[in-house]
Each structure stands twice: as structure tokens, then as C-alpha cells.
Design a protein around this motif. Structure first.
Motif, PDB file in Angstrom:
ATOM      1  N   LYS A 180       0.801  -1.225   0.000  1.00 24.18           N
ATOM      2  CA  LYS A 180       0.000   0.000   0.000  1.00 24.18           C
ATOM      3  C   LYS A 180       0.835   1.277   0.000  1.00 24.18           C
ATOM      4  CE  LYS A 180      -2.763  -1.295   3.451  1.00 24.18           C
ATOM      5  NZ  LYS A 180      -3.934  -1.329   4.338  1.00 24.18           N
TER       6      LYS A 180
ATOM      7  N   ARG B 260       2.167   4.818  -2.529  1.00 23.90           N
ATOM      8  CA  ARG B 260       1.059   4.684  -3.472  1.00 23.90           C
ATOM      9  C   ARG B 260       1.586   4.908  -4.887  1.00 23.90           C
ATOM     10  NH1 ARG B 260      -2.942   8.901  -1.613  1.00 23.90           N
ATOM     11  NH2 ARG B 260      -4.412   7.933  -3.069  1.00 23.90           N
TER      12      ARG B 260
ATOM     13  N   TRP C  43      -1.263   1.653  -4.859  1.00 17.81           N
ATOM     14  CA  TRP C  43      -1.196   0.281  -4.386  1.00 17.81           C
ATOM     15  C   TRP C  43      -0.684  -0.615  -5.503  1.00 17.81           C
ATOM     16  CZ3 TRP C  43      -6.102  -1.334  -1.180  1.00 17.81           C
ATOM     17  CH2 TRP C  43      -6.256  -0.436  -0.099  1.00 17.81           C
TER      18      TRP C  43
ATOM     19  N   HIS D 189     -11.855  -2.698  -2.853  1.00 18.13           N
ATOM     20  CA  HIS D 189     -11.312  -2.195  -1.596  1.00 18.13           C
ATOM     21  C   HIS D 189     -10.427  -0.966  -1.848  1.00 18.13           C
ATOM     22  CE1 HIS D 189      -9.916  -2.281   2.511  1.00 18.13           C
ATOM     23  NE2 HIS D 189      -8.667  -2.494   2.152  1.00 18.13           N
TER      24      HIS D 189
ATOM     25  N   ASP E  49     -12.629   1.942  -2.579  1.00 16.47           N
ATOM     26  CA  ASP E  49     -13.206   2.400  -1.315  1.00 16.47           C
ATOM     27  C   ASP E  49     -12.266   3.313  -0.553  1.00 16.47           C
ATOM     28  OD1 ASP E  49     -15.070  -0.373   0.131  1.00 16.47           O
ATOM     29  OD2 ASP E  49     -15.693   1.417  -0.994  1.00 16.47           O
ATOM     30  N   LYS E  50     -10.965   2.987  -0.622  1.00 10.96           N
ATOM     31  CA  LYS E  50      -9.969   3.727   0.138  1.00 10.96           C
ATOM     32  C   LYS E  50      -9.475   4.949  -0.627  1.00 10.96           C
ATOM     33  CE  LYS E  50      -9.861   1.099   3.707  1.00 10.96           C
ATOM     34  NZ  LYS E  50     -10.396   1.609   4.975  1.00 10.96           N
TER      35      LYS E  50
ATOM     36  N   GLU F 249      -8.287   5.131  -3.725  1.00  9.39           N
ATOM     37  CA  GLU F 249      -7.272   4.958  -4.775  1.00  9.39           C
ATOM     38  C   GLU F 249      -7.904   5.134  -6.151  1.00  9.39           C
ATOM     39  OE1 GLU F 249      -3.867   4.232  -4.280  1.00  9.39           O
ATOM     40  OE2 GLU F 249      -4.475   4.793  -2.252  1.00  9.39           O
TER      41      GLU F 249
END
Lengths: 349, 85
Positions: A251, A254, A256, A283, A286-287, A289
Motif C-alpha cells: 500500500k 502509493r 497500491w 477495496h 473504497d480507500k 485509490e
């Protein structure tokens, strides 16, 4: 060559004068040689599979094995009139193992030599050595994992589903749906480390980077707060298949980066790779990215992962070095990915 | 080897892999998301069948696999690379 890659995954037994004293077709009342059940059990516990290659009448021979109470140890037994190399090839196809993963134990030097010449990757042992097998390095696993001890039942579940697939009359999609495939995706824990390391060197097909990582490396990743290590645990109506997939995401820094994505050869075609990749994509999105990268090295054996990344619209970001390594990227702006329709997914991070 | 001949043949090959009637395989739909939803293993089998039939390794010739947008696009690629004599 790295010793850990020389392990025997399946031991193929001849019957007459090898597993048992006497020749069944000649009317002998055959009896198992001393310690045979213990040896079968000991190897089975270590994750070594057993099979049979014997020139015999199937009903007679298999019934006799049943009477001895040991029939269940043998997967894909080949009993009939084909020659030994043919029987061994059938076993390797049936179990999805390479020839170099197989070994034959046989009292007849003619048969051992035939195998050595026709299917030279298969190791051969004279039957006189049967008591020594358990102490040979190639029959000792690097580590005994809980999965190793139940490897035979995992194969039996998998063989059952292969038979069901052959018997199924309908579309592949409706067959997959009928299997009630359930994938649990969860964070790897310290006691997953051995199984992950085992998966890494056992997989030659759906291994995105085709590299080997040992348990120490895997343990570091699991403990690393900058990495996400997820395992995929699969079950279906034929049984539990255990941990069959792994993904490791770096992660920081960045964006990811998927460093490892692999699926056990035996679990291909069930949507495990799709499930893991879908989870990571959603995911990451959601974060916050916007892109997801993935390391990938093209080999002759990992076409499936190449197609997996392509099917999720990963394209080339950059080439790395000169060993056919690449970094791929996927634009996360295209919305959420759905899981394959036949796969029920449970997740816990 | 015309594109439409190749298209028809590829449609039959894919239908067999998917276990469906060839007519139900939409030639212009995306092969993957938003269309036929082909899984990775079926895709590998498909390319292997194409190599067996046409002698062309699509993944070698098109490293990005851009031609796998749809059956029609893939057929055009295969037709182009198995040139007539």
C-alpha cells in the motif's frame, strides 16, 4: 536444484510382489507385506498421495485392497492391461501432477526400466526399498501443515467435482452455479504463513510473478502494516478445499501494487482469482485509490493470470528489467466490479 | 479466410467451451465485463483452441491482448494474421 522442489507428490505402487506378496492372477492368496498400512498412513499424513499401476483385473485387485482396508489411500488407481508408462500418464493427468512429481515402486526391473526410458522424469524404486521410503528426503515434506495431512481428501473432493462436471449436461455457468462455490476472503494470520509458502512453491500455473518466496518472507509481509495479505478459502458442495489463493498488496508508497497473486492449480476455473482481484479492486477504490498496479511476469505456465488481468482491464504501465517482468495498471474510475455470478463471497479484513 | 468465416468458427468454439448454443454467443459483446463474462480459465482454453485450429498464438502476437475486446475484434485479428497464401 533446490531440494524442496524434488519432493515426491504421488507414489505409484505396483501390486503383485510389491504392495503384497504373491501374484493375484496366478491364484495366490496375496497378503500385504509387513508394515505396508503404516507406511501408507505415514506418507499420507505428510501429504504424499498414493496411486496404483498394476497389470491385473480391476474388480479382483480393487476388491482385495478393499478387504485389506487400504483402498481409500489410492487415488486414480490404474488397474488393467495398459502398460506402466500409460498408466502413469493417466495418473498424472487425473491428478494434475507433472511426471517429475511421481514415483513408481515396482518389483520388476523390466517395468522400472521401461518407465525410466519412456517417462524418464518419473522416479523409480525397487520394491525391496519400500520400508526405507519414509526416511528418504524426497518423501519428507519441508513442513507438515494441516493442509498436507488432508491433501488426499482435498483431491478426493476435487476428483468428485471433476466427475460431476463430466456428468453435467448444461452450460458451464449453470454447472458452476450448481456447485455452490463459496469463497472466504480474509486477512492472513501468522498461522497461515506455512500454507501460503507451500502454495507459492506448489503453484506453477496461476502465479503472477512466478517467483518463490519462503516462509520468512511471507511472515514479514503478514506483519507489515503497509501490506495487505489476503487468503482465499474455498468450499463447494463436494467439500472443503482449504486455502487456495493468496494476494499480497503493497500500500505504501502509493499507488497500491499487487506484488503476489496466485491460485492453487487444482482450484483454477472456479473464480478464485476473479474473487480475490475483485475484492482488491473494490477495496482500493473504497480507500480513495484511483489506480491499482500489479506486478506480472509472463511465463509459459501462467497464461491464466495473464488472461485474468486482461479480463479486468489491466494494461501495461511499465516494463521492468529484462526478464519479461511488467507492471500493469487498472483505472479504478470505471466503477465497482461485481463478483462472478456463481461465487458466494464472504470477506473479513 | 474471411473475417466472417473466422467469426462463425470462433463463435462455435466459444459456445462449446461455455456449453451453450452458438447462436446465443453475441459476437460484438465484450468478452469479459459487461458482456460474455468469460472467466480466465475459459479464456485460456479459448486461446489454446484458436492456436490449435489456426496455428496462431494470439498472446504472443498481441502482448496487450487488445484484440480480446469482442469476438468480432478477435476474429478480425485472427483473420489478419492467418493470411491467405
Amino acid at each position: 536444484m533446490d531440494q524442496s522442489n524434488n519432493k515426491v507428490k504421488c507414489l505409484v505402487w505396483d501390486l503383485d510382489n510389491t504392495l503384497w506378496e504373491g501374484i493375484l492372477l496366478e491364484g495366490d492368496r496375496v497378503e500385504l507385506k509387513p508394515f505396508v498400512p503404516e507406511i501408507l498412513h505415514a506418507l499420507d499424513r505428510r501429504g504424499v498421495l498414493h496411486s496404483i499401476a498394476s497389470y491385473n483385473i480391476p474388480e479382483l485387485a480393487l476388491n482385495r485392497l478393499g478387504e485389506f482396508g487400504i483402498l481409500e489411500y489410492f487415488l486414480c488407481p490404474q488397474v488393467g492391461y495398459e502398460n506402466k508408462p500409460q498408466q502413469i500418464l493417466a495418473i498424472s493427468r487425473c491428478l494434475g501432477l507433472r511426471l517429475k512429481d511421481l514415483a513408481l515402486i515396482d518389483d520388476d526391473p523390466f517395468q522400472r526400466e521401461q518407465v525410466r526410458q519412456v517417462v524418464p522424469d518419473v522416479r523409480t524404486y525397487p520394491s525391496a526399498e519400500y520400508r526405507d521410503l519414509t526416511s528418504k528426503p524426497e518423501f519428507q515434506p519441508t513442513v507438515v501443515t494441516p493442509e498436507a495431512a488432508s491433501r488426499r481428501s482435498l483431491y478426493q473432493s476435487s476428483l468428485k467435482r471433476d466427475q460431476a462436471e463430466r456428468d453435467f449436461v448444461g452450460s458451464r455457468l449453470s454447472f458452476l452455479i450448481s456447485c455452490n462455490l463459496r469463497l472466504t476472503i480474509r486477512s492472513a494470520r501468522v498461522n497461515d504463513v506455512e500454507r501460503i509458502a507451500e502454495l507459492v512453491w506448489r503453484t506453477s500455473q496461476l502465479n503472477a510473478t512466478a517467483q518463490s518466496y519462503d516462509a520468512t518472507q511471507v511472515r514479514e509481509w503478514v506483519r507489515d502494516p503497509n501490506r495487505l495479505v489476503l487468503v482465499g478459502v474455498l468450499s463447494d458442495r463436494f467439500g472443503d478445499h482449504g486455502t487456495v489463493g493468496v494476494v499480497v498488496v503493497r500500500k505504501e508508497p502509493r499507488p497500491w501494487l499487487i506484488e503476489v497473486l496466485l491460485v492453487s492449480c487444482r482450484a483454477l476455473g472456479r473464480g478464485v482469482g476473479e474473487g480475490l482481484l475483485t475484492f482488491v479492486l473494490n477495496h482500493a477504490r473504497d480507500k480513495g485509490e484511483q489506480r491499482l498496479l500489479a506486478r506480472y511476469r509472463r511465463t509459459a505456465a501462467n497464461r491464466a493470470v495473464q488472461l485474468l488481468y486482461r479480463s479486468y482491464e489491466f494494461y501495461l504501465y511499465t516494463v521492468v528489467g529484462d526478464d519479461d517482468s511488467r507492471v500493469l495498471e487498472c483505472d479504478l474510475g470505471r466503477g465497482l466490479w461485481p463478483y462472478p455470478s456463481w461465487l458466494a463471497v464472504e470477506t473479513s479484513l | 479466410m474471411s473475417q466472417s468465416e473466422v467469426e462463425e468458427r470462433l463463435q462455435m468454439m466459444l459456445a462449446e467451451i461455455m456449453g451453450v448454443e452458438p447462436a446465443t454467443v453475441d459476437r460484438s459483446a465484450p468478452l469479459f465485463r459487461g458482456g460474455l463474462e468469460l472467466d480466465s480459465l475459459s479464456a485460456v482454453q479459448f486461446l489454446a483452441e484458436i492456436e490449435k485450429e489456426y496455428g496462431i498464438d494470439v498472446a504472443e502476437k498481441d502482448l496487450s491482448l487488445a484484440c480480446m475486446e469482442s469476438l468480432a475484434r478477435l476474429a478480425a485479428f485472427v483473420a489478419k494474421h492467418t493470411g491467405g497464401s
